[in-house]
Design a protein around this motif. Structure first.
Motif, PDB file in Angstrom:
ATOM      1  N   LEU A 329       0.846  -1.296   0.038  1.00  0.00           N
ATOM      2  CA  LEU A 329       0.106  -0.025  -0.038  1.00  0.00           C
ATOM      3  C   LEU A 329       0.907   1.137  -0.023  1.00  0.00           C
ATOM      4  CD1 LEU A 329      -2.672   1.478   0.242  1.00  0.00           C
ATOM      5  CD2 LEU A 329      -2.470   1.242   2.890  1.00  0.00           C
ATOM      6  N   ILE A 330       0.585   2.434  -1.038  1.00  0.00           N
ATOM      7  CA  ILE A 330       1.476   3.304  -0.932  1.00  0.00           C
ATOM      8  C   ILE A 330       0.383   4.618  -1.029  1.00  0.00           C
ATOM      9  CG2 ILE A 330       2.900   4.762  -2.325  1.00  0.00           C
ATOM     10  CD1 ILE A 330       3.677   2.056  -3.749  1.00  0.00           C
ATOM     11  N   ARG A 331       0.581   5.295   0.123  1.00  0.00           N
ATOM     12  CA  ARG A 331      -0.741   6.582   0.414  1.00  0.00           C
ATOM     13  C   ARG A 331      -0.512   7.444  -0.928  1.00  0.00           C
ATOM     14  NH1 ARG A 331       0.817   4.067   4.789  1.00  0.00           N
ATOM     15  NH2 ARG A 331      -0.711   3.530   6.178  1.00  0.00           N
ATOM     16  N   VAL A 332      -1.550   7.867  -1.271  1.00  0.00           N
ATOM     17  CA  VAL A 332      -1.740   9.134  -2.045  1.00  0.00           C
ATOM     18  C   VAL A 332      -0.886  10.411  -1.685  1.00  0.00           C
ATOM     19  CG1 VAL A 332      -3.190  10.865  -3.104  1.00  0.00           C
ATOM     20  CG2 VAL A 332      -3.868   8.564  -3.244  1.00  0.00           C
ATOM     21  N   GLY A 333       0.092  10.952  -2.442  1.00  0.00           N
ATOM     22  CA  GLY A 333       0.950  12.004  -2.055  1.00  0.00           C
ATOM     23  C   GLY A 333       2.177  11.642  -1.909  1.00  0.00           C
ATOM     24  N   GLU A 334       2.504  10.437  -2.045  1.00  0.00           N
ATOM     25  CA  GLU A 334       3.883   9.848  -2.063  1.00  0.00           C
ATOM     26  C   GLU A 334       4.397   9.938  -3.252  1.00  0.00           C
ATOM     27  OE1 GLU A 334       4.678   6.456  -0.151  1.00  0.00           O
ATOM     28  OE2 GLU A 334       3.488   6.845   2.003  1.00  0.00           O
ATOM     29  N   PRO A 335       5.693  10.131  -3.637  1.00  0.00           N
ATOM     30  CA  PRO A 335       6.268  10.250  -5.103  1.00  0.00           C
ATOM     31  C   PRO A 335       6.031   9.156  -5.974  1.00  0.00           C
ATOM     32  CG  PRO A 335       7.717  11.054  -3.562  1.00  0.00           C
ATOM     33  CD  PRO A 335       6.869  10.627  -2.795  1.00  0.00           C
ATOM     34  N   GLU A 336       6.216   7.852  -5.213  1.00  0.00           N
ATOM     35  CA  GLU A 336       5.846   6.806  -5.990  1.00  0.00           C
ATOM     36  C   GLU A 336       4.581   6.483  -6.818  1.00  0.00           C
ATOM     37  OE1 GLU A 336       8.382   5.368  -2.393  1.00  0.00           O
ATOM     38  OE2 GLU A 336       6.683   6.794  -3.067  1.00  0.00           O
ATOM     39  N   VAL A 337       3.472   7.355  -6.282  1.00  0.00           N
ATOM     40  CA  VAL A 337       2.180   7.087  -7.084  1.00  0.00           C
ATOM     41  C   VAL A 337       1.840   8.443  -7.615  1.00  0.00           C
ATOM     42  CG1 VAL A 337       1.460   5.464  -5.384  1.00  0.00           C
ATOM     43  CG2 VAL A 337       1.051   7.886  -5.075  1.00  0.00           C
ATOM     44  N   ASP A 338       2.747   9.116  -8.278  1.00  0.00           N
ATOM     45  CA  ASP A 338       2.296  10.572  -9.109  1.00  0.00           C
ATOM     46  C   ASP A 338       1.895   9.780 -10.383  1.00  0.00           C
ATOM     47  OD1 ASP A 338       2.911  12.253  -7.085  1.00  0.00           O
ATOM     48  OD2 ASP A 338       5.272  12.409  -8.000  1.00  0.00           O
ATOM     49  N   ALA A 339       2.228   8.571 -10.737  1.00  0.00           N
ATOM     50  CA  ALA A 339       1.501   8.029 -11.953  1.00  0.00           C
ATOM     51  C   ALA A 339       1.247   6.941 -11.784  1.00  0.00           C
ATOM     52  CB  ALA A 339       2.889   8.125 -13.247  1.00  0.00           C
ATOM     53  N   ILE A 340       0.089   6.434 -12.221  1.00  0.00           N
ATOM     54  CA  ILE A 340      -0.579   5.104 -11.855  1.00  0.00           C
ATOM     55  C   ILE A 340      -0.041   4.119 -13.140  1.00  0.00           C
ATOM     56  CG2 ILE A 340      -2.906   3.804 -12.010  1.00  0.00           C
ATOM     57  CD1 ILE A 340      -4.265   6.250 -11.348  1.00  0.00           C
ATOM     58  N   GLU A 341       0.097   3.049 -12.536  1.00  0.00           N
ATOM     59  CA  GLU A 341       0.808   1.806 -13.421  1.00  0.00           C
ATOM     60  C   GLU A 341      -0.062   0.842 -13.747  1.00  0.00           C
ATOM     61  OE1 GLU A 341       4.374   0.502 -11.720  1.00  0.00           O
ATOM     62  OE2 GLU A 341       5.432   2.459 -11.803  1.00  0.00           O
ATOM     63  N   SER A 342       0.056   0.001 -14.802  1.00  0.00           N
ATOM     64  CA  SER A 342      -0.907  -0.968 -15.033  1.00  0.00           C
ATOM     65  C   SER A 342      -0.647  -2.102 -14.074  1.00  0.00           C
ATOM     66  CB  SER A 342      -0.314  -1.622 -16.435  1.00  0.00           C
ATOM     67  OG  SER A 342      -0.947  -2.683 -16.743  1.00  0.00           O
ATOM     68  N   GLY A 343      -1.828  -2.632 -13.599  1.00  0.00           N
ATOM     69  CA  GLY A 343      -1.623  -3.779 -12.443  1.00  0.00           C
ATOM     70  C   GLY A 343      -1.945  -3.140 -11.165  1.00  0.00           C
ATOM     71  N   ASP A 344      -1.994  -1.896 -11.009  1.00  0.00           N
ATOM     72  CA  ASP A 344      -2.201  -1.083  -9.543  1.00  0.00           C
ATOM     73  C   ASP A 344      -3.772  -1.136  -9.256  1.00  0.00           C
ATOM     74  OD1 ASP A 344       0.146  -0.509  -9.481  1.00  0.00           O
ATOM     75  OD2 ASP A 344      -0.220   1.693 -10.023  1.00  0.00           O
ATOM     76  N   LYS A 345      -3.932  -1.324  -8.272  1.00  0.00           N
ATOM     77  CA  LYS A 345      -5.299  -1.370  -7.686  1.00  0.00           C
ATOM     78  C   LYS A 345      -5.407  -0.020  -6.757  1.00  0.00           C
ATOM     79  CE  LYS A 345      -5.847  -6.304  -7.259  1.00  0.00           C
ATOM     80  NZ  LYS A 345      -6.947  -6.291  -8.322  1.00  0.00           N
ATOM     81  N   LEU A 346      -6.737   0.687  -6.783  1.00  0.00           N
ATOM     82  CA  LEU A 346      -6.831   1.907  -6.337  1.00  0.00           C
ATOM     83  C   LEU A 346      -7.792   1.580  -5.028  1.00  0.00           C
ATOM     84  CD1 LEU A 346      -8.010   4.293  -9.155  1.00  0.00           C
ATOM     85  CD2 LEU A 346      -5.685   3.758  -7.978  1.00  0.00           C
ATOM     86  N   LEU A 347      -7.119   2.116  -3.837  1.00  0.00           N
ATOM     87  CA  LEU A 347      -8.147   2.081  -2.449  1.00  0.00           C
ATOM     88  C   LEU A 347      -8.677   3.351  -2.607  1.00  0.00           C
ATOM     89  CD1 LEU A 347      -8.324   0.096  -0.242  1.00  0.00           C
ATOM     90  CD2 LEU A 347      -6.882   1.739   1.075  1.00  0.00           C
ATOM     91  N   TYR A 348      -9.895   3.371  -2.483  1.00  0.00           N
ATOM     92  CA  TYR A 348     -10.761   4.835  -2.788  1.00  0.00           C
ATOM     93  C   TYR A 348     -11.947   4.870  -1.945  1.00  0.00           C
ATOM     94  CZ  TYR A 348     -14.404   2.353  -5.725  1.00  0.00           C
ATOM     95  OH  TYR A 348     -15.281   1.340  -6.028  1.00  0.00           O
ATOM     96  N   ILE A 349     -12.787   5.998  -1.862  1.00  0.00           N
ATOM     97  CA  ILE A 349     -14.058   6.020  -1.071  1.00  0.00           C
ATOM     98  C   ILE A 349     -15.172   5.747  -1.891  1.00  0.00           C
ATOM     99  CG2 ILE A 349     -15.507   7.464   0.495  1.00  0.00           C
ATOM    100  CD1 ILE A 349     -12.751   8.537   1.553  1.00  0.00           C
ATOM    101  N   ARG A 350     -16.030   4.875  -1.616  1.00  0.00           N
ATOM    102  CA  ARG A 350     -17.096   4.554  -2.472  1.00  0.00           C
ATOM    103  C   ARG A 350     -18.542   5.131  -1.816  1.00  0.00           C
ATOM    104  NH1 ARG A 350     -18.267  -1.624  -3.293  1.00  0.00           N
ATOM    105  NH2 ARG A 350     -18.857  -1.233  -1.124  1.00  0.00           N
ATOM    106  N   ARG A 351     -19.191   5.600  -2.725  1.00  0.00           N
ATOM    107  CA  ARG A 351     -20.625   5.943  -2.202  1.00  0.00           C
ATOM    108  C   ARG A 351     -21.510   5.015  -2.454  1.00  0.00           C
ATOM    109  NH1 ARG A 351     -23.645   9.655   1.017  1.00  0.00           N
ATOM    110  NH2 ARG A 351     -25.551   9.690   0.318  1.00  0.00           N
ATOM    111  N   VAL A 352     -22.138   4.456  -1.286  1.00  0.00           N
ATOM    112  CA  VAL A 352     -23.093   3.254  -1.226  1.00  0.00           C
ATOM    113  C   VAL A 352     -24.628   3.849  -1.342  1.00  0.00           C
ATOM    114  CG1 VAL A 352     -23.814   1.378   0.048  1.00  0.00           C
ATOM    115  CG2 VAL A 352     -21.515   1.903   0.196  1.00  0.00           C
TER     116      VAL A 352
END
Length: 354
Positions: A329-352
């Motif tokens: 898990l790499i948190r948003v804001g860290e340099p490693e995730v400035d660009a999304i790569e193929s095979g990544d998964k996104l941890l996000y807030i979903r509206r139910v």
């Protein structure tokens, strides 16, 4: 000590037992039916047998003799069937008038059938249930794959299962292991497969097919028990995701070394929320909202879409909390995730949507 534990586990030989010997240890849930509906079915079945026997007797009436010296009528055939199926056997004392025989058919036989249902019905029901459970166990053991084994059906275990089901997991894909028969009865009534036994024993976990499971949730009441269960589960399944709840944070490293993928410290988590609630109770409310998948907001994970590759997760319409890359898990804001790569998964807030 671990060697003695292994010897005792193998000595139990639960998985080598025939399926009928597992009834009571392994329980497959089934659809509950009304006892009145079951009683009506039994009565109708008995009446059907009675008419069938009467037709057989009537069609072969030339081979029967009536002590009254009269020809066998259908009423006689029906009367003969009633005393035969009810195992009464009057012998030399038998009613010969139509009125008496009709009374036996209308009054005596129903009473006798009701008596037989009350007397034998429980035994038949138990035998039928045992045979049905044996068949269900055979079918389940052949087909169960990629399920979730939950060790402990206390408050933590029940809540975990509730959250999974609210997130779309089918109850048939959850197996509960516990030593408490009351807890297992509640789990069975909730439509879950249950296994009675201690999850510290490898044969009990094999009976729950932990070797074929996709994930294992350990929600025991003691941290030392959780360590032993985790060790045993990891030995049986090297690939399953094992999530463990413990009371003391100092035991976290033991669980990690034992093979746990995720460790939740229940006492400290509750303490943090209690502390936050004293100053900012609305933060606790939103945290509970995020942890409740069936309403409001929920934290979810999804695959990256082709159009999102190369972009920043902060520019997406979804509120992204982090990126899962190669299992980390790499948190948003860290340099490693400035660009999304193929095979990544996104941890996000979903509206139910309700």
């Amino acid at each position: 000590m671990l060697g003695d534990f292994g010897d005792r586990s193998r000595a139990l030989g639960l998985t080598s037992r025939p399926d009928f010997a597992l009834v009571g240890l392994l329980r497959i849930p089934e659809t509950q039916t009304s006892p009145w509906a079951s009683l009506v079915r039994r009565v109708l079945f008995a009446i059907g047998l009675l008419f069938t026997a009467a037709m057989v007797v009537y069609l072969g009436r030339e081979g029967y003799h009536d002590n009254a010296g009269e020809d066998i009528s259908f009423l006689d055939a029906f009367y003969y069937s009633t005393v035969s199926l009810s195992t009464t056997g009057y012998g030399d004392i038998a009613p010969v008038s139509p009125e008496a025989r009709l009374a036996n058919i209308i009054i005596i036989t129903p009473l006798r059938l009701l008596f037989l249902i009350v007397l034998v019905g429980t035994t038949i029901g138990v035998l039928t249930e045992r045979s049905r459970q044996t068949f269900k166990i055979q079918r389940w053991r052949r087909s169960v794959r990629n399920h979730t084994v939950v060790v402990g059906y206390g408050t933590k275990g029940r809540t975990a299962i509730h959250a999974m089901i609210a997130d779309g997991v089918q109850p048939a894909d959850v197996v509960v292991v516990d030593t408490d028969t009351v807890a297992l009865e509640a789990a069975g009534n909730a439509g879950l497969v249950t296994v009675h036994g201690s999850a510290t024993q490898s044969d009990v976990l094999r009976l729950a097919s932990v070797q074929n499971a996709a994930s294992v949730i350990v929600a025991t009441n003691r941290d030392d028990t959780a360590v032993l269960v985790t060790l045993t589960a990891r030995e049986l399944n090297k690939a399953a995701k094992i999530v463990v709840a413990i009371r003391e944070a100092e035991n976290t490293h033991l669980l990690r070394q034992s093979g746990a993928d995720s460790v939740v410290v229940s006492s400290e988590t509750a303490g943090r929320l209690l502390g936050i609630a004293t100053t900012t109770p609305t933060v606790v409310e939103i945290m509970e909202d995020l942890l409740t998948p069936e309403q409001g907001f929920a934290v979810a994970e999804r695959d990256v879409e082709p159009s999102e590759i190369g972009g920043s997760p902060r520019h997406l319409s979804d509120i992204v909390l982090g990126v899962v890359r190669n299992g980390d898990l790499i948190r948003v804001g860290e340099p490693e995730v400035d660009a999304i790569e193929s095979g990544d998964k996104l941890l996000y807030i979903r509206r139910v949507l309700k």
